[in-house]
Design an enzyme around this catalytic site. Structure first.
Site, PDB file in Angstrom:
ATOM      1  N   PRO A   2       0.827  -1.210   0.000  1.00 54.74           N
ATOM      2  CA  PRO A   2       0.000   0.000   0.000  1.00 54.74           C
ATOM      3  C   PRO A   2       0.861   1.260   0.000  1.00 54.74           C
ATOM      4  O   PRO A   2       1.898   1.324   0.654  1.00 54.74           O
ATOM      5  CB  PRO A   2      -0.792  -0.122   1.303  1.00 54.74           C
ATOM      6  CG  PRO A   2      -0.819  -1.579   1.595  1.00 54.74           C
ATOM      7  CD  PRO A   2       0.493  -2.108   1.111  1.00 54.74           C
ATOM      8  N   GLU A   3       0.424   2.239  -0.769  1.00 56.80           N
ATOM      9  CA  GLU A   3       1.122   3.520  -0.805  1.00 56.80           C
ATOM     10  C   GLU A   3       0.380   4.517   0.069  1.00 56.80           C
ATOM     11  O   GLU A   3      -0.640   4.200   0.680  1.00 56.80           O
ATOM     12  CB  GLU A   3       1.247   4.001  -2.245  1.00 56.80           C
ATOM     13  CG  GLU A   3       2.053   3.046  -3.114  1.00 56.80           C
ATOM     14  CD  GLU A   3       2.419   3.631  -4.467  1.00 56.80           C
ATOM     15  OE1 GLU A   3       2.530   4.858  -4.585  1.00 56.80           O
ATOM     16  OE2 GLU A   3       2.595   2.843  -5.414  1.00 56.80           O
TER      17      GLU A   3
END
Length: 297
Positions: A2-3
């Site tokens: 996840p960013e």
């Protein structure tokens, strides 16, 4: 992994359930994730009230009423879900499969909200690449996980001048420089590709070319700073890209991936008005880079 937009989406989803709630107890169902869980974590959190739920780069920060902070990183497949007496399953339609196997429920927070509603916030992580740590609010900036992080791309701190200061003299590629968490905190492969396309800059360009000899930003640098802020803001507004394992805490998926201009669009026409180029994929430092060689210089 996840960013930043995905982590911010999770933070906003958890916020109503966690802020101002009392932690009645914590279950740690295994001693470690990527790293050992904080020693004495169950006792340290029990009875504490959650004052705020914050974020630094890709880290969720649970701020407690005694000045302690629980830091959480989702790793590759970590996710949180909220359960209350009215809903024992996470609702929502899923575009990509995620784990609902209780065997991967590694940490369970038993909460009591200010209105008397009992809830469970459950951390599930099949790959166990996430981790948690405890520190004090005073020591947060010096924490080993956080102290070298660069500028946040969600506020006014990231502008052309600040970005030029981090890129000046760097002979690495622009793509590599932006992936360095000491440059801009929380940026990952997806949004670096998207920001470079928006700014019209080649991922192969040398990073130092965005700063003048006196250290001031070039026009390209100003464009890039604006593009980074804009693409992150757009992704947060859309709920994160939701590729593979990421989901919102309410069980639904964000759909910013439908708006990707270059990422994972190899062989498709460049969507920029007036450009007749084709999106290409190259490999830089083992990572796929998607760009338009026609309009990104």
């Amino acid at each position: 992994m996840p960013e930043l937009p995905e982590v911010e989406t999770v933070r906003r989803g958890l916020q109503p359930a966690m802020e101002n709630a009392r932690i009645d107890s914590v279950e740690t169902r295994r001693p470690d994730l990527r790293f050992p869980l904080p020693e004495g974590m169950e006792g340290a959190l029990a009875g504490r009230r959650i004052e705020a739920l914050g974020r630094r780069a890709k880290y969720l920060l649970v701020e407690l009423d005694n000045g302690q902070v629980l830091g959480c990183h989702l790793g590759m497949s970590g996710s949180f879900r909220v359960e209350d007496p009215e809903a024992s399953e996470t609702p929502g339609a899923f575009r990509h499969a995620r784990s609902k196997d209780s065997a991967h429920d590694h940490v369970v927070f038993h909460l009591m909200s200010a209105d008397g509603t009992a809830r469970r916030v459950i951390y599930n992580d099949p790959r166990r690449f996430g981790f948690m740590f405890l520190t004090s609010r005073e020591s947060l900036d010096g924490n080993p996980f956080l102290r070298k992080l660069g500028l946040e791309p969600t506020g006014n701190a990231l502008d052309g001048k600040a970005l030029a200061a981090t890129l000046a003299g760097r002979r690495t590629t622009l793509k590599a420089a932006l992936l360095d968490q000491k440059t801009v905190a929380g940026l990952g492969n997806i949004y670096v590709c998207e920001a470079l396309w928006r700014a019209g800059l080649s991922p192969k360009r040398t990073a130092a070319t965005l700063a003048r000899k006196d250290g001031m930003p070039t026009d390209r640098c100003v464009r890039l700073a604006d593009a980074v802020r804009d693409v992150i803001a757009d992704a947060i507004a859309a709920g994160g890209s939701s590729l593979r394992d990421h989901i919102r805490t309410d069980g639904t998926l964000g759909y910013f991936q439908h708006s990707f201009s270059v990422y994972d669009r190899e062989g498709q026409p460049c969507p920029r008005d007036g450009c007749d180029g084709t999106i290409r994929r190259i490999v830089q430092s083992g990572r796929s880079t998607f760009h338009c060689p026609t309009c990104q210089k």
